[in-house]
Design an enzyme around this catalytic site. Structure first.
Site, PDB file in Angstrom:
ATOM      1  N   CYS B  97      21.601   1.591 -22.374  1.00  0.00           N
ATOM      2  CA  CYS B  97      21.986   1.624 -23.793  1.00  0.00           C
ATOM      3  C   CYS B  97      23.009   0.553 -24.122  1.00  0.00           C
ATOM      4  O   CYS B  97      23.372   0.378 -25.282  1.00  0.00           O
ATOM      5  CB  CYS B  97      22.507   3.005 -24.165  1.00  0.00           C
ATOM      6  SG  CYS B  97      21.390   4.310 -23.633  1.00  0.00           S
ATOM      7  N   HIS B 371      19.763   5.709 -32.781  1.00  0.00           N
ATOM      8  CA  HIS B 371      20.106   5.102 -31.485  1.00  0.00           C
ATOM      9  C   HIS B 371      18.872   4.476 -30.827  1.00  0.00           C
ATOM     10  O   HIS B 371      18.319   5.008 -29.880  1.00  0.00           O
ATOM     11  CB  HIS B 371      20.714   6.191 -30.596  1.00  0.00           C
ATOM     12  CG  HIS B 371      21.253   5.712 -29.282  1.00  0.00           C
ATOM     13  ND1 HIS B 371      21.602   4.398 -29.025  1.00  0.00           N
ATOM     14  CD2 HIS B 371      21.513   6.396 -28.131  1.00  0.00           C
ATOM     15  CE1 HIS B 371      22.046   4.311 -27.783  1.00  0.00           C
ATOM     16  NE2 HIS B 371      21.987   5.491 -27.213  1.00  0.00           N
TER      17      HIS B 371
END
Lengths: 131, 425
Positions: B97, B371
């Site tokens: 991420c 996200h």
């Protein structure tokens, strides 16, 4: 030793990691460099399999391999971080608890090594919650 | 010998000339390249006539796993082709991420090295093609396949462990976590690019209205906390984390144009300049010194503060990596905005709200903005750029902003990238 030995040892309900011959540092994982002093002079270390529960979670939205074992939304499982009595920590499944009642599971509780699926190629590191 | 005490500065100052972002959400017809082109076009609009695509000398693209999400590897040259910049070198960066946070740092270093003057940095992720269980599996590959995954751990699971440890040590409660989500949804409502343009209160009221329309019993929730405590509305994912403690699964892309500061005025009258950048790695949570903190975030933060010659209390606004509500709490402690154990109280007191003294995640954060993992790091930078320039629209913080920070985490702290920005050169 290499990573495969970790699982090979679990088949006999043995948790074997490494001990540093220079500084005495311990790891419950098979490593090639000491995580404390970076020495490569390491030897195998068998842990007693006794420890305490440092933190945990009860997982309801499960990955596919856990779904294959029958876990899911209505049948969560407990996974936690175990602090071994020798000091190092490791992630493991936590057995002998009701994952639907996480409020009743206590951190600090004593645990005992109880490897699952010992007759497979990928035994599962697990600890029994001693209540 | 290396002089470890030498202060680490960039050899050349680097600025952001312009930014672009696409609408975040779930878009069945859009692929990785479509999303990236949308963000790129937005950047072209942002930069206007002073920018020519031919100016780009190299690019770094953050992308976690188009391989597993979309069965498309080697995405960098495809993106290069679709935005029309072949044959310049383009490199994909994968750090879970923190992929685009890491790509951003590589872009800075590329300019600071003197080799390039104009560098495109972006991030993109197309996640929603797969069912949720498969997405969970793909995300879990960012954890340790030997020592974490066999324990049944998922990403929500590991952050659940972090939350439980924080609760045990500091008395943090589920209500504190819910308040992070409530705040971020309030901000996200004001962000047109956010996946969720609704507050938790909006969701509660619309459920009640729907029940009334259908002649069903209207649920009696007294407030948002009451609503979020309802297992039917907000089911457990990985205790103590519930659905609304988790960032959603998102398709999205974002990009920025980095330039050497000495030519920034050729592109814009109001550039934003990098004052500090830091990046660090960390161990699996079980091997970390503390179970209530991410060491890589502390180290990356310190590197960035040192480079910028700033202290945490000089940061006026920050976008931090709230992949889970507990992650925002831990981030604001790791970065030194609040002492360990104090962040939950800061949330309680509204200090991290848009009108608080330390506004956190004015974009809506990963929680509400969405996200798209490989795009999230650049998405944060886009927000800070807009806030520093006073271009954040309805969610603009109403004070004179000069300095902002971004904090982008890969995995459970395996990677962390922190950047500090200032308005102007």
């Amino acid at each position: 030793m290499d990573s495969a030995d970790f699982f090979e040892n679990l088949k006999d309900n043995n948790l074997i990691g490494v001990q540093c011959e220079e500084c005495g540092g311990l790891s419950a994982e098979i490593r090639y460099y000491c995580s404390v002093c970076r020495s490569s002079n390491l030897s195998p270390k068998q842990f007693t399999g006794k420890g305490t529960l440092s933190t945990f979670t009860c997982i309801s939205i499960v990955p596919t391999r856990m779904a294959e074992e029958g876990f899911g939304r209505n049948n969560p499982y407990c996974s936690g971080i175990v602090t071994l009595e020798e000091g190092p920590r490791i992630s493991a499944r936590i057995l002998n608890v009701d994952a639907l009642k996480p409020g009743e599971i206590k951190t600090g509780q004593h645990l005992e090594l109880d490897v699952q699926a010992r007759d497979t190629e990928r035994p599962i590191l697990a600890f029994k919650y001693l209540s | 010998m290396v002089d470890a005490t030498r202060s680490r500065k960039l050899s050349r100052s680097v600025s952001i000339a312009g930014v672009g972002i696409c609408k975040f959400g779930a878009f069945p017809t859009k692929t990785t390249r479509d999303l990236f082109v949308e963000a790129f076009k937005d950047m072209q609009v942002n930069l206007g006539d002073k920018f020519d695509v031919k100016d780009i000398q190299t690019a770094y693209i953050g992308n976690y796993s188009s391989d597993l999400f979309e069965r498309q590897g080697h995405t960098a040259p495809i993106i290069a082709d679709w935005i029309g910049i072949t044959p310049v070198p383009v490199t994909r960066i994968e750090n879970a991420c923190a992929s685009s946070g890491s790509a951003f740092r590589e872009g800075i270093l590329a300019i600071a090295s003197g080799l390039y003057d104009i560098v495109l940095v972006g991030g993109v992720e197309k996640m929603t093609d797969l069912p949720t269980e498969d997405v969970t599996d793909v995300l879990a590959t960012a954890a340790d396949g030997i020592y974490e995954i066999p324990a049944g751990l998922t990403f929500p699971g590991i952050y659940g462990e972090l939350a439980k440890a924080h609760m045990d040590r500091y008395g943090t409660t589920s209500e504190h976590l819910m308040k992070v989500g409530i705040k971020n949804h309030k901000n996200g409502k004001l962000n047109p690019n956010a996946q969720f343009n609704v507050t938790i209160d909006d969701m509660m009221k619309s459920r009640q209205a729907r029940a009334q329309e259908r002649g069903q019993e209207v649920p009696e929730w007294n407030n948002e906390i009451d609503f979020l405590s309802d297992d039917k509305v907000n089911p457990m994912i990985a205790w103590p984390l519930r659905l609304f403690d988790c960032a959603p699964i998102t398709d999205g892309a974002a990009c920025v144009l980095l330039v050497s500061s000495d030519i920034a005025q050729n592109f814009t009258d109001s550039p934003v300049t990098i004052m500090g950048t830091g990046q660090a790695t960390g161990k699996a949570l079980h091997d970390s010194d503390e179970l209530t903190s991410l060491s890589a975030a502390k180290i990356a933060g310190q590197m960035a503060y040192d480079m910028a010659d700033l202290t945490p209390n000089e940061i006026q606004i920050a976008e931090v990596h709230d992949c889970f509500t507990i992650a925002e709490i831990v981030a604001t402690e790791d970065l030194g905005f609040f002492a360990p154990g104090e962040a939950p109280h800061a949330v309680d007191e509204g200090r991290t709200s848009r009108d608080g003294d330390m506004p956190i995640n004015t974009s809506g954060g990963l929680k509400s903005k969405g996200h798209p993992v490989g795009a999230s790091g650049i998405g944060q930078i886009v927000e800070i750029f807009k806030q520093l320039r006073g271009e954040a629209g309805e969610r603009q913080v109403e004070k004179d902003l000069e300095i902002g920070l971004t904090h982008n985490v890969g995995g459970t702290g395996g990677t962390c990238v922190v950047n500090i920005f200032k308005k102007g050169i």
